[in-house]
Write a protein that holds these residues in place. Structure first.
Motif, mmCIF file in Angstrom:
data_model
loop_
_atom_site.group_PDB
_atom_site.id
_atom_site.type_symbol
_atom_site.label_atom_id
_atom_site.label_comp_id
_atom_site.label_asym_id
_atom_site.label_seq_id
_atom_site.Cartn_x
_atom_site.Cartn_y
_atom_site.Cartn_z
ATOM 1 N N LEU A 1 -5.098 -0.100 9.131
ATOM 2 C CA LEU A 1 -6.365 -0.640 9.625
ATOM 3 C C LEU A 1 -7.461 -0.368 8.607
ATOM 4 O O LEU A 1 -7.542 0.724 8.047
ATOM 5 C CB LEU A 1 -6.737 0.007 10.963
ATOM 6 C CG LEU A 1 -8.114 -0.338 11.519
ATOM 7 C CD1 LEU A 1 -8.201 -1.831 11.873
ATOM 8 C CD2 LEU A 1 -8.443 0.516 12.735
ATOM 9 N N HIS A 2 -8.331 -1.347 8.403
ATOM 10 C CA HIS A 2 -9.445 -1.206 7.471
ATOM 11 C C HIS A 2 -10.761 -1.481 8.194
ATOM 12 O O HIS A 2 -10.887 -2.510 8.861
ATOM 13 C CB HIS A 2 -9.271 -2.153 6.292
ATOM 14 C CG HIS A 2 -7.922 -2.021 5.643
ATOM 15 N ND1 HIS A 2 -7.533 -0.877 4.979
ATOM 16 C CD2 HIS A 2 -6.867 -2.874 5.584
ATOM 17 C CE1 HIS A 2 -6.298 -1.020 4.541
ATOM 18 N NE2 HIS A 2 -5.869 -2.228 4.885
ATOM 19 N N ILE B 1 -13.222 5.561 12.167
ATOM 20 C CA ILE B 1 -11.986 5.234 12.886
ATOM 21 C C ILE B 1 -11.850 6.048 14.169
ATOM 22 O O ILE B 1 -11.628 5.485 15.244
ATOM 23 C CB ILE B 1 -10.759 5.426 11.975
ATOM 24 C CG1 ILE B 1 -10.805 4.374 10.846
ATOM 25 C CG2 ILE B 1 -9.463 5.297 12.768
ATOM 26 C CD1 ILE B 1 -9.653 4.435 9.879
ATOM 27 N N CYS C 1 -4.875 3.731 6.195
ATOM 28 C CA CYS C 1 -6.142 3.177 6.666
ATOM 29 C C CYS C 1 -7.232 3.394 5.618
ATOM 30 O O CYS C 1 -7.114 4.254 4.746
ATOM 31 C CB CYS C 1 -6.563 3.826 7.986
ATOM 32 S SG CYS C 1 -5.500 3.449 9.392
ATOM 33 N N SER D 1 -4.710 7.550 3.375
ATOM 34 C CA SER D 1 -5.907 6.871 3.855
ATOM 35 C C SER D 1 -7.085 7.298 2.992
ATOM 36 O O SER D 1 -7.110 8.418 2.474
ATOM 37 C CB SER D 1 -6.161 7.210 5.319
ATOM 38 O OG SER D 1 -5.084 6.784 6.135
#
Length: 199
Positions: A121-122, A139, A150, A182
């Motif tokens: 996820l970005h 996040i 991420c 991440s």
């Protein structure tokens, strides 16, 4: 588009197979728009896969459909009900996330509490502001689970009278929490008269 268990399964099956994501066919929810993303809070134990980029700019702007009492996005999960499923961002982004909260000692982020898995996820071009001893990150505020692959370039600002805590990916990565591969490349700004911290 409202997505529940099994919805879009056939529609997404070919896509998933073509992307070599066979294991994702068993995921229960396919997220396509703002409503879908928001409704994750209605089943915190399910597994989800993002099917496209989602822009929250209009939805979380002041007066927007998902502007919670002027504070912008309402984080997913809470102290008594953590997210425990799997959220696969599938390499897509959530952008335009706005949080502007003056609620005291409140965990703020896309997710408030994660005890599941958030991956691929970005978070892009987002601004999160907490002004009353907040715990704020892009996040998740608290991570008891796994966050992997991420990224975020969100601007995160925290201020308070006694304490303020902010982070790029998470604020507090708890004893069982795992963050893998991440990265954060935004700005974190923290100010308080007492305790303050960044992560």
């Amino acid at each position: 588009l409202l997505v529940g268990k099994g919805t879009y399964l056939e529609e997404c099956k070919d896509y998933v197979e073509n992307k070599n994501l066979q294991n994702e066919i068993d995921f229960l929810g396919y997220r396509k728009d703002v409503e879908d993303l928001y409704n994750i809070r209605n089943d915190l134990t399910a597994n989800y896969i993002l099917m496209n980029d989602i822009d929250l700019t209009e939805a979380t702007a002041k007066g927007g459909e998902y502007d919670e009492s002027g504070k912008g996005w309402q984080p997913i999960g809470n102290k008594d009900a953590h997210f425990t499923g799997i959220f696969n961002g599938n390499g897509y982004s959530v952008s335009g996330l706005r949080i502007e909260s003056s609620s005291s000692n409140t965990p703020l982020g896309l997710f408030a509490y994660n005890s599941g898995t958030i991956t691929k996820l970005h978070i892009k071009d987002s601004v999160l502001i907490g002004t009353s001893d907040p715990y704020i990150s892009s996040i998740a505020a608290y991570n008891y689970g796994t966050i992997s692959l991420c990224s975020s370039n969100a601007t995160v600002k925290a201020s308070g009278g006694q304490q303020a805590f902010a982070g790029g990916i998470v604020v507090f990565n708890m004893a069982d929490g795992i963050i893998q591969e991440s990265f954060y490349y935004g700005d974190v700004i923290v100010s308080a008269r007492g305790n303050n911290g960044t992560n």
